[in-house]
Design a protein around this motif. Sequence first.
Motif, PDB file in Angstrom:
ATOM      1  N   LEU A   1       1.243  -1.313   0.558  1.00 26.12           N
ATOM      2  CA  LEU A   1       0.099   0.239  -0.378  1.00 26.12           C
ATOM      3  C   LEU A   1      -0.087   0.935  -0.099  1.00 26.12           C
ATOM      4  N   ILE A   2       0.046   2.196  -0.848  1.00 29.17           N
ATOM      5  CA  ILE A   2       1.226   3.816  -0.670  1.00 29.17           C
ATOM      6  C   ILE A   2       0.147   4.543  -0.367  1.00 29.17           C
ATOM      7  N   THR A   3       0.537   4.847   0.643  1.00 31.31           N
ATOM      8  CA  THR A   3      -1.092   6.062   1.547  1.00 31.31           C
ATOM      9  C   THR A   3       0.112   7.638   0.740  1.00 31.31           C
ATOM     10  N   PHE A   4      -0.401   8.706   0.670  1.00 32.72           N
ATOM     11  CA  PHE A   4      -0.639   9.470   0.174  1.00 32.72           C
ATOM     12  C   PHE A   4      -1.075  10.690   1.369  1.00 32.72           C
ATOM     13  N   LYS A   5      -0.679  11.794   2.022  1.00 31.34           N
ATOM     14  CA  LYS A   5      -0.838  12.126   2.862  1.00 31.34           C
ATOM     15  C   LYS A   5      -0.498  14.056   2.076  1.00 31.34           C
ATOM     16  N   SER A   6      -1.371  14.547   2.812  1.00 32.49           N
ATOM     17  CA  SER A   6      -1.876  16.221   2.307  1.00 32.49           C
ATOM     18  C   SER A   6      -2.264  16.772   3.790  1.00 32.49           C
ATOM     19  N   LYS A   7      -1.550  17.987   3.886  1.00 33.61           N
ATOM     20  CA  LYS A   7      -1.970  18.770   5.281  1.00 33.61           C
ATOM     21  C   LYS A   7      -3.940  19.196   4.630  1.00 33.61           C
ATOM     22  N   ALA A   8      -4.042  19.504   2.805  1.00 30.59           N
ATOM     23  CA  ALA A   8      -5.457  19.738   2.685  1.00 30.59           C
ATOM     24  C   ALA A   8      -6.631  18.666   2.225  1.00 30.59           C
ATOM     25  N   TYR A   9      -6.106  17.644   2.854  1.00 28.84           N
ATOM     26  CA  TYR A   9      -7.039  16.670   1.800  1.00 28.84           C
ATOM     27  C   TYR A   9      -7.051  15.153   3.665  1.00 28.84           C
ATOM     28  N   PRO A  10      -8.244  14.080   3.494  1.00 28.71           N
ATOM     29  CA  PRO A  10      -7.766  13.031   4.380  1.00 28.71           C
ATOM     30  C   PRO A  10      -7.059  12.048   3.791  1.00 28.71           C
ATOM     31  N   ASP A  11      -5.973  11.073   4.509  1.00 29.25           N
ATOM     32  CA  ASP A  11      -4.973   9.870   3.230  1.00 29.25           C
ATOM     33  C   ASP A  11      -5.465   9.539   2.655  1.00 29.25           C
ATOM     34  N   VAL A  12      -5.074   8.878   1.568  1.00 27.19           N
ATOM     35  CA  VAL A  12      -6.016   8.101   0.434  1.00 27.19           C
ATOM     36  C   VAL A  12      -4.726   7.002   0.425  1.00 27.19           C
ATOM     37  N   MET A  13      -4.821   5.736   0.511  1.00 24.26           N
ATOM     38  CA  MET A  13      -3.951   5.238  -0.199  1.00 24.26           C
ATOM     39  C   MET A  13      -5.017   4.169  -0.816  1.00 24.26           C
ATOM     40  N   MET A  14      -3.758   3.420  -1.780  1.00 21.51           N
ATOM     41  CA  MET A  14      -3.674   2.531  -2.672  1.00 21.51           C
ATOM     42  C   MET A  14      -2.935   1.780  -2.798  1.00 21.51           C
ATOM     43  N   TYR A  15      -3.044   0.605  -3.477  1.00 26.26           N
ATOM     44  CA  TYR A  15      -2.270  -0.905  -4.291  1.00 26.26           C
ATOM     45  C   TYR A  15      -1.437   0.268  -4.530  1.00 26.26           C
ATOM     46  N   GLN A  16      -0.435  -0.282  -4.546  1.00 23.52           N
ATOM     47  CA  GLN A  16       1.058   0.613  -5.294  1.00 23.52           C
ATOM     48  C   GLN A  16       0.549   0.006  -6.995  1.00 23.52           C
ATOM     49  N   ASP A  17       0.234  -1.439  -7.009  1.00 29.62           N
ATOM     50  CA  ASP A  17       0.254  -1.817  -8.219  1.00 29.62           C
ATOM     51  C   ASP A  17      -0.713  -0.779  -9.128  1.00 29.62           C
ATOM     52  N   HIS A  18      -1.825   0.275  -8.352  1.00 31.63           N
ATOM     53  CA  HIS A  18      -3.017   1.096  -9.148  1.00 31.63           C
ATOM     54  C   HIS A  18      -2.459   2.297  -8.824  1.00 31.63           C
ATOM     55  N   ALA A  19      -1.620   2.729  -8.434  1.00 34.41           N
ATOM     56  CA  ALA A  19      -1.172   3.975  -7.860  1.00 34.41           C
ATOM     57  C   ALA A  19       0.197   4.428  -8.941  1.00 34.41           C
ATOM     58  N   LYS A  20       0.720   2.229  -9.225  1.00 38.07           N
ATOM     59  CA  LYS A  20       1.316   3.202 -10.720  1.00 38.07           C
ATOM     60  C   LYS A  20       1.657   3.939 -11.321  1.00 38.07           C
ATOM     61  N   ARG A  21       0.132   4.260 -12.188  1.00 41.68           N
ATOM     62  CA  ARG A  21      -0.621   4.678 -13.531  1.00 41.68           C
ATOM     63  C   ARG A  21      -0.646   5.924 -12.765  1.00 41.68           C
ATOM     64  N   ILE A  22      -1.009   6.306 -12.147  1.00 42.71           N
ATOM     65  CA  ILE A  22      -1.115   7.361 -11.498  1.00 42.71           C
ATOM     66  C   ILE A  22       0.337   7.717 -11.633  1.00 42.71           C
TER      67      ILE A  22
END
Length: 114
Positions: A2-23
Amino acid sequence: MLITFKSKAYPDVMMYQDHAKRILDLLHKEPEIGVITSAEAGRAVELLEHEIEESRKHPPSDEVAQDIKAHRGEDDDDPDHEQAQLVSFSTRAYPMLEMLRAARDNRCDILWGV
């Protein structure tokens, strides 16, 4: 993984690495660790919106149906599992798109792997 994307502007977004890789490939970012700066967020929104629109133009491949048939058999009779459902790229990418928009609008960075 899993990859957890973090930002002060939005709640954390978790994605499988395989799915996040395309983005991340679209944005020329590495999946292990990285940042999308607030300055990059506007362009990232444009790129991801375009990729989502392009993905909607192309139906899922026959490989998906073949995989389901191979797993369930010819008669599709498998009482132990629910019917398989395809999750589109646009559905998977939507939380990340919203995070990018929030980062752009609030001038915040997006981080992962830290």
